[in-house]
Design a protein around this motif. Sequence first.
Motif, PDB file in Angstrom:
ATOM      1  N   GLU A   1      28.363   3.334 -13.233  1.00 59.29           N
ATOM      2  CA  GLU A   1      27.761   1.996 -13.189  1.00 59.29           C
ATOM      3  C   GLU A   1      28.866   0.951 -13.275  1.00 59.29           C
ATOM      4  N   LEU A   2      28.814  -0.034 -12.396  1.00 59.12           N
ATOM      5  CA  LEU A   2      29.732  -1.168 -12.483  1.00 59.12           C
ATOM      6  C   LEU A   2      29.225  -2.090 -13.586  1.00 59.12           C
ATOM      7  N   ILE A   3      30.012  -2.246 -14.659  1.00 56.97           N
ATOM      8  CA  ILE A   3      29.527  -3.026 -15.805  1.00 56.97           C
ATOM      9  C   ILE A   3      30.254  -4.358 -15.965  1.00 56.97           C
ATOM     10  N   GLU A   4      31.351  -4.542 -15.231  1.00 58.48           N
ATOM     11  CA  GLU A   4      32.081  -5.807 -15.326  1.00 58.48           C
ATOM     12  C   GLU A   4      32.909  -5.980 -14.067  1.00 58.48           C
ATOM     13  N   LYS A   5      33.000  -7.221 -13.571  1.00 58.14           N
ATOM     14  CA  LYS A   5      33.727  -7.459 -12.323  1.00 58.14           C
ATOM     15  C   LYS A   5      34.322  -8.859 -12.330  1.00 58.14           C
ATOM     16  N   THR A   6      35.607  -8.959 -11.970  1.00 57.90           N
ATOM     17  CA  THR A   6      36.244 -10.231 -11.653  1.00 57.90           C
ATOM     18  C   THR A   6      36.883 -10.080 -10.278  1.00 57.90           C
ATOM     19  N   GLU A   7      37.566 -11.106  -9.823  1.00 59.26           N
ATOM     20  CA  GLU A   7      38.175 -11.016  -8.498  1.00 59.26           C
ATOM     21  C   GLU A   7      39.183  -9.866  -8.424  1.00 59.26           C
ATOM     22  N   ASN A   8      39.968  -9.684  -9.489  1.00 57.30           N
ATOM     23  CA  ASN A   8      41.046  -8.696  -9.447  1.00 57.30           C
ATOM     24  C   ASN A   8      40.840  -7.516 -10.390  1.00 57.30           C
ATOM     25  N   SER A   9      39.613  -7.351 -10.938  1.00 52.63           N
ATOM     26  CA  SER A   9      39.387  -6.224 -11.850  1.00 52.63           C
ATOM     27  C   SER A   9      37.940  -5.757 -11.780  1.00 52.63           C
ATOM     28  N   ALA A  10      37.728  -4.496 -12.164  1.00 47.53           N
ATOM     29  CA  ALA A  10      36.386  -3.916 -12.198  1.00 47.53           C
ATOM     30  C   ALA A  10      36.346  -2.824 -13.257  1.00 47.53           C
ATOM     31  N   VAL A  11      35.231  -2.746 -13.969  1.00 45.51           N
ATOM     32  CA  VAL A  11      35.038  -1.744 -15.020  1.00 45.51           C
ATOM     33  C   VAL A  11      33.831  -0.892 -14.659  1.00 45.51           C
ATOM     34  N   PHE A  12      34.030   0.420 -14.612  1.00 40.50           N
ATOM     35  CA  PHE A  12      32.973   1.372 -14.289  1.00 40.50           C
ATOM     36  C   PHE A  12      32.702   2.243 -15.510  1.00 40.50           C
ATOM     37  N   SER A  13      31.429   2.613 -15.691  1.00 34.29           N
ATOM     38  CA  SER A  13      31.032   3.367 -16.886  1.00 34.29           C
ATOM     39  C   SER A  13      30.182   4.573 -16.502  1.00 34.29           C
ATOM     40  N   LEU A  14      30.466   5.692 -17.164  1.00 33.19           N
ATOM     41  CA  LEU A  14      29.640   6.893 -17.083  1.00 33.19           C
ATOM     42  C   LEU A  14      29.223   7.268 -18.497  1.00 33.19           C
ATOM     43  N   GLN A  15      27.902   7.408 -18.702  1.00 30.46           N
ATOM     44  CA  GLN A  15      27.374   7.775 -20.017  1.00 30.46           C
ATOM     45  C   GLN A  15      26.894   9.224 -19.971  1.00 30.46           C
ATOM     46  N   SER A  16      27.070   9.920 -21.084  1.00 28.41           N
ATOM     47  CA  SER A  16      26.496  11.273 -21.185  1.00 28.41           C
ATOM     48  C   SER A  16      24.983  11.198 -21.015  1.00 28.41           C
ATOM     49  N   ASN A  17      24.416  12.292 -20.500  1.00 31.75           N
ATOM     50  CA  ASN A  17      22.970  12.341 -20.275  1.00 31.75           C
ATOM     51  C   ASN A  17      22.512  13.794 -20.397  1.00 31.75           C
ATOM     52  N   GLU A  18      21.250  14.044 -20.102  1.00 35.60           N
ATOM     53  CA  GLU A  18      20.716  15.408 -20.235  1.00 35.60           C
ATOM     54  C   GLU A  18      21.513  16.398 -19.397  1.00 35.60           C
ATOM     55  N   GLU A  19      21.902  15.971 -18.214  1.00 39.95           N
ATOM     56  CA  GLU A  19      22.643  16.845 -17.307  1.00 39.95           C
ATOM     57  C   GLU A  19      24.010  17.202 -17.877  1.00 39.95           C
ATOM     58  N   THR A  20      24.739  16.201 -18.380  1.00 41.53           N
ATOM     59  CA  THR A  20      26.087  16.476 -18.901  1.00 41.53           C
ATOM     60  C   THR A  20      26.032  17.285 -20.189  1.00 41.53           C
ATOM     61  N   LEU A  21      25.015  17.040 -21.023  1.00 41.02           N
ATOM     62  CA  LEU A  21      24.932  17.726 -22.312  1.00 41.02           C
ATOM     63  C   LEU A  21      24.719  19.232 -22.155  1.00 41.02           C
ATOM     64  N   LYS A  22      24.156  19.643 -21.027  1.00 39.68           N
ATOM     65  CA  LYS A  22      23.998  21.079 -20.770  1.00 39.68           C
ATOM     66  C   LYS A  22      25.345  21.745 -20.513  1.00 39.68           C
ATOM     67  N   LYS A  23      26.301  20.981 -19.977  1.00 44.16           N
ATOM     68  CA  LYS A  23      27.614  21.531 -19.634  1.00 44.16           C
ATOM     69  C   LYS A  23      28.668  21.219 -20.696  1.00 44.16           C
ATOM     70  N   TYR A  24      28.411  20.154 -21.444  1.00 48.12           N
ATOM     71  CA  TYR A  24      29.422  19.611 -22.360  1.00 48.12           C
ATOM     72  C   TYR A  24      28.655  18.916 -23.485  1.00 48.12           C
TER      73      TYR A  24
END
Length: 283
Positions: free
Chosen positions: A81-104
């Motif tokens: 998910e893109l959670i923050e954006k400026t002209e020269n920067s961007a922050v992307f986020s991945l959160q754990s979920n049911e799918e990831t918890l099965k593997k990790y």
Amino acid sequence: MNTTITNSRLKASIKHAGAELFSLKDNQNKEYIWEGNPDFWGKHSPVLFPIVGTLKNNTYKIGEKEYELPRHGFARDMEFELIEKTENSAVFSLQSNEETLKKYPFEFELQLIYTIEETTLDIQYKVINKSDTKMPFSIGAHPAIALPEKFENYAFEFEKEETLKYYLLENDLISDKTKVLETTNNLVPLDYKLFKNDALIFKTLESNSLTILEDSKPYIKVDFEDFPSLGIWTKVKAPFICIEPWLGYSDTANNSGNLFEKEGILILDAHQEFNSKFSIQIL
């Protein structure tokens, strides 16, 4: 979806899938990131998380419970998910979920923070442990630098003069066998023969950066001060080279399988965060 960040000197484009950098162009529209032709390798610059490399039998244990993880983990194949954006920067986020918890089995947030300054793209990794327990993890980069000229027209220059001892892979695992990368005046001319046994894996380096030369002139510099280990990889006849700063690497053949005991693993305390950064500078 894609997001683009710019300044007067550079333009970087990032896919929301895997938060993967897929284009880095200068103001002359020259492309520096591999195009991702699947005939050679269909990626551009994936993030490696929560492991780097391959697990023995693609499995690991937490306590007595066994889990499976594919090579280089799962983050590169997930939507960020893109959670923050400026002209020269961007922050992307991945959160754990049911799918990831099965593997990790850990609750986490992984952020990739891209920032352009002058002719440099900084790529920061932020790992947040949202679990009530310690969390073992590795993280690494895998940017493929496009090489538009003949492969032999390029060379590496490591920041420091040092013995460049690398480990050989056997069945995708780190073996005890090592070789030394020969240098001439601190340069390593590129040759596909270097990669006949897959990647060159350096567990430790004194150098904090590596410069790629094109026709003996500086082309791109990769800084990786926060990363003790480095992989270098390409495929025969492929017009790219991957410079891969790592915190962690593949299992060794005698690995116990316990993720907390894995060589090179990082352990993050409950509700703490970890930050590391590397950069790609156009020269």
